[in-house]
Every structure is written in structure tokens, then in C-alpha cells.
Design a protein around this motif. Sequence first.
Motif, PDB file in Angstrom:
ATOM      1  N   VAL A  38      -0.959   2.828  -4.083  1.00 43.57           N
ATOM      2  CA  VAL A  38       0.122   2.571  -3.120  1.00 43.57           C
ATOM      3  C   VAL A  38      -0.463   2.627  -1.716  1.00 43.57           C
ATOM      4  CG1 VAL A  38       2.399   3.256  -2.297  1.00 43.57           C
ATOM      5  CG2 VAL A  38       1.757   3.703  -4.677  1.00 43.57           C
ATOM      6  N   THR A  39      -0.555   1.492  -1.044  1.00 45.27           N
ATOM      7  CA  THR A  39      -1.044   1.524   0.332  1.00 45.27           C
ATOM      8  C   THR A  39       0.075   2.003   1.254  1.00 45.27           C
ATOM      9  OG1 THR A  39      -0.432  -0.762   0.950  1.00 45.27           O
ATOM     10  CG2 THR A  39      -2.539  -0.454  -0.190  1.00 45.27           C
ATOM     11  N   GLY A  40      -0.313   2.618   2.348  1.00 50.10           N
ATOM     12  CA  GLY A  40       0.691   3.128   3.276  1.00 50.10           C
ATOM     13  C   GLY A  40       1.469   4.295   2.717  1.00 50.10           C
ATOM     14  N   ALA A  41       0.845   5.079   1.827  1.00 47.92           N
ATOM     15  CA  ALA A  41       1.551   6.171   1.162  1.00 47.92           C
ATOM     16  C   ALA A  41       1.519   7.474   1.952  1.00 47.92           C
ATOM     17  CB  ALA A  41       0.957   6.400  -0.227  1.00 47.92           C
ATOM     18  N   THR A  42       0.998   7.432   3.178  1.00 50.55           N
ATOM     19  CA  THR A  42       0.952   8.663   3.964  1.00 50.55           C
ATOM     20  C   THR A  42       2.272   8.955   4.672  1.00 50.55           C
ATOM     21  OG1 THR A  42      -0.036   7.423   5.805  1.00 50.55           O
ATOM     22  CG2 THR A  42      -1.547   8.602   4.322  1.00 50.55           C
ATOM     23  N   ASN A  43       3.189   7.998   4.661  1.00 53.76           N
ATOM     24  CA  ASN A  43       4.509   8.245   5.249  1.00 53.76           C
ATOM     25  C   ASN A  43       5.501   7.179   4.794  1.00 53.76           C
ATOM     26  OD1 ASN A  43       4.292   5.906   7.129  1.00 53.76           O
ATOM     27  ND2 ASN A  43       2.725   7.159   8.094  1.00 53.76           N
ATOM     28  N   GLY A  44       6.766   7.382   5.144  1.00 50.98           N
ATOM     29  CA  GLY A  44       7.806   6.384   4.933  1.00 50.98           C
ATOM     30  C   GLY A  44       8.013   5.948   3.494  1.00 50.98           C
ATOM     31  N   ALA A  58       2.851   9.032 -13.364  1.00 46.95           N
ATOM     32  CA  ALA A  58       1.761   8.094 -13.094  1.00 46.95           C
ATOM     33  C   ALA A  58       0.589   8.769 -12.388  1.00 46.95           C
ATOM     34  CB  ALA A  58       2.274   6.926 -12.249  1.00 46.95           C
ATOM     35  N   ASN A  59      -0.574   8.218 -12.594  1.00 47.96           N
ATOM     36  CA  ASN A  59      -1.777   8.594 -11.865  1.00 47.96           C
ATOM     37  C   ASN A  59      -1.762   7.765 -10.580  1.00 47.96           C
ATOM     38  OD1 ASN A  59      -4.403   9.582 -11.291  1.00 47.96           O
ATOM     39  ND2 ASN A  59      -5.306   7.759 -12.221  1.00 47.96           N
ATOM     40  N   VAL A  60      -1.578   8.414  -9.418  1.00 50.57           N
ATOM     41  CA  VAL A  60      -1.350   7.690  -8.170  1.00 50.57           C
ATOM     42  C   VAL A  60      -2.525   7.848  -7.212  1.00 50.57           C
ATOM     43  CG1 VAL A  60       0.195   7.370  -6.199  1.00 50.57           C
ATOM     44  CG2 VAL A  60       1.140   8.056  -8.426  1.00 50.57           C
ATOM     45  N   ILE A  61      -3.060   6.715  -6.752  1.00 50.46           N
ATOM     46  CA  ILE A  61      -4.139   6.726  -5.767  1.00 50.46           C
ATOM     47  C   ILE A  61      -3.542   6.452  -4.400  1.00 50.46           C
ATOM     48  CG2 ILE A  61      -6.148   5.467  -4.918  1.00 50.46           C
ATOM     49  CD1 ILE A  61      -5.413   5.938  -8.626  1.00 50.46           C
ATOM     50  N   ILE A  62      -3.861   7.313  -3.446  1.00 52.21           N
ATOM     51  CA  ILE A  62      -3.359   7.206  -2.080  1.00 52.21           C
ATOM     52  C   ILE A  62      -4.513   6.815  -1.156  1.00 52.21           C
ATOM     53  CG2 ILE A  62      -2.311   8.442  -0.154  1.00 52.21           C
ATOM     54  CD1 ILE A  62      -0.974  10.289  -2.180  1.00 52.21           C
ATOM     55  N   PRO A  63      -4.597   5.555  -0.739  1.00 55.50           N
ATOM     56  CA  PRO A  63      -5.602   5.184   0.255  1.00 55.50           C
ATOM     57  C   PRO A  63      -5.125   5.665   1.635  1.00 55.50           C
ATOM     58  CG  PRO A  63      -4.829   3.283  -1.025  1.00 55.50           C
ATOM     59  CD  PRO A  63      -3.841   4.387  -1.210  1.00 55.50           C
ATOM     60  N   ALA A  64      -6.028   6.222   2.420  1.00 62.52           N
ATOM     61  CA  ALA A  64      -5.660   6.719   3.744  1.00 62.52           C
ATOM     62  C   ALA A  64      -6.771   6.401   4.740  1.00 62.52           C
ATOM     63  CB  ALA A  64      -5.403   8.218   3.702  1.00 62.52           C
ATOM     64  N   ARG A  65      -6.395   6.212   5.997  1.00 67.30           N
ATOM     65  CA  ARG A  65      -7.412   5.915   7.015  1.00 67.30           C
ATOM     66  C   ARG A  65      -8.432   7.031   7.112  1.00 67.30           C
ATOM     67  NH1 ARG A  65      -2.832   4.185  10.131  1.00 67.30           N
ATOM     68  NH2 ARG A  65      -2.753   1.912  10.336  1.00 67.30           N
ATOM     69  N   VAL A 115      -0.843  -0.928 -11.567  1.00 68.28           N
ATOM     70  CA  VAL A 115       0.107  -1.286 -10.510  1.00 68.28           C
ATOM     71  C   VAL A 115      -0.576  -1.215  -9.145  1.00 68.28           C
ATOM     72  CG1 VAL A 115       2.320  -0.743  -9.426  1.00 68.28           C
ATOM     73  CG2 VAL A 115       1.992  -0.307 -11.874  1.00 68.28           C
ATOM     74  N   LEU A 116      -0.427  -2.283  -8.367  1.00 67.45           N
ATOM     75  CA  LEU A 116      -0.885  -2.305  -6.980  1.00 67.45           C
ATOM     76  C   LEU A 116       0.316  -2.580  -6.096  1.00 67.45           C
ATOM     77  CD1 LEU A 116      -2.972  -2.400  -4.680  1.00 67.45           C
ATOM     78  CD2 LEU A 116      -3.336  -4.828  -5.245  1.00 67.45           C
ATOM     79  N   ILE A 117       0.658  -1.626  -5.246  1.00 73.50           N
ATOM     80  CA  ILE A 117       1.794  -1.796  -4.344  1.00 73.50           C
ATOM     81  C   ILE A 117       1.268  -1.932  -2.922  1.00 73.50           C
ATOM     82  CG2 ILE A 117       3.926  -0.781  -3.469  1.00 73.50           C
ATOM     83  CD1 ILE A 117       4.299   0.611  -6.117  1.00 73.50           C
ATOM     84  N   ASN A 118       1.346  -3.138  -2.385  1.00 73.09           N
ATOM     85  CA  ASN A 118       0.898  -3.434  -1.025  1.00 73.09           C
ATOM     86  C   ASN A 118       2.045  -3.153  -0.061  1.00 73.09           C
ATOM     87  OD1 ASN A 118      -1.724  -4.316  -1.746  1.00 73.09           O
ATOM     88  ND2 ASN A 118      -0.912  -6.297  -2.369  1.00 73.09           N
ATOM     89  N   ASN A 119       2.061  -1.956   0.466  1.00 75.75           N
ATOM     90  CA  ASN A 119       3.174  -1.489   1.272  1.00 75.75           C
ATOM     91  C   ASN A 119       2.823  -1.291   2.743  1.00 75.75           C
ATOM     92  OD1 ASN A 119       5.667   0.372   1.905  1.00 75.75           O
ATOM     93  ND2 ASN A 119       3.860   1.656   2.250  1.00 75.75           N
ATOM     94  N   ALA A 120       1.582  -0.949   3.032  1.00 76.74           N
ATOM     95  CA  ALA A 120       1.208  -0.567   4.399  1.00 76.74           C
ATOM     96  C   ALA A 120       1.411  -1.711   5.390  1.00 76.74           C
ATOM     97  CB  ALA A 120      -0.242  -0.102   4.436  1.00 76.74           C
TER      98      ALA A 120
END
Length: 207
Positions: A38-44, A58-65, A115-120
Motif C-alpha cells: 500500500v503506497t502512501g500508507a503513512t497517513n490518511g 494480510a501481510n502488509v508492506i508499507i513503503p515510506a520515504r 495486491v498492489l494499491i497505488n494510493n500515494a
Amino acid sequence: MGIWGWPWGRRGLSGFGSASTAEDIAAGIDASHLTAIVTGATNGIGKETARVLALRGANVIIPARTLESGMKVKESLAEEVPSSKLHVMEMDLSSLDSVRSFAGSFNSSHKHLNVLINNAGIMACPFQLSKDGIELQFATNHLGHFLLTNLLLDKMKSTAKETGVQGRIVNLASTAHRRSDGKGFDLNKLNNESKSAICYSLLILFA
């Protein structure tokens, strides 16, 4: 009708509407066999999406800056969902090298991706160029996600083939494109510091 063109609270064919929560939609789902990014998973919206996916197993990967910002979110979510399987990885969507580095690390360290969620996304920020010399909103909202999706596509295909579970790519969108003047935008003026160039670079993701 609401200001964005839909009746507030009305349910669609899915049975869900604008008043439905992520927990409502995911009720009864066992996602313990799924791996999601899930991109943009650091907020909102992204953080809530990651929380509910984790809640469903689910096994969730959080990409962060930065790893620091990602770890803060992981700790916050782990307090709400003690059983969560959350993994933080560094990625700056505005940098093509960073996206490539993330995809390479993920592909080598994770067997599956369902699952790839392009949210950021960023919006209405002061005019800036990315590290690659591209207008920042276009680089982040469009090019970063485009490259990320392409670099992870083979992993998603192999996952579906090996597990028999069809993968999903979700691109979050907005109705903001309805407010454009309909003239589109000029790729030759992508880095133009005008308001219109900035707005169009945002709207291309949402159109």
C-alpha cells in the motif's frame, strides 16, 4: 446531488456507498494468505487501508520515504492490531532510482505479491522538480506508480500462477479531473512553472 456529482451516502451496485467504512467492506474476509503493498500508507486513506488489511490477516508492506516515518506508522498500527504482519521498506515515489531499488528489494525478499494499491499522491504543492528533473506532482503521482507497477507485474503474475489466486492492482482516483477545462495538457510544457502545468500534472493520475 453532492458538489462532486453523486448523491451523498447513496449505495452503488456493490452494496456499498460513501458512508461505508473499510471495515464494512472487508467484513468476513480472511486475507491471511495475501501479501499487499500500500503506497502512501503513512497517513490518511493509505494508513486506514493498511490497518484494515492487517486486521483481516494480510501481510502488509508499507513503503515510506524514510524508515523512521514508516516505523512510526507500523508501531501505531501494531497497537491497534497486535496480530498485524507489517513490514516497512524505504521508497520515495518521486525518485525513479528509489522506486527501482524498492522493487528490486521486494522482489528478492518476498515470494508472493497479491495486491498492489497505488494510493500515494501529493497535491497543490509549490512548484518543484524531482531528483530526475521532472515536475514533482507528475513524478510522484504518475511516473513513480507507473514504474512501480511495471516492476512488480511479473511478481504478481507468478504469484497468481503459483497460488491460483488472481491478483489485484488498485489505482486510487479522484473526481478532480471533472474540474479541468477539457483541454488536456502539453507534455512539452510539463515542467512549466505555471499553475495550469501543475494542475494538469496532478489531474493526469486522476483522469
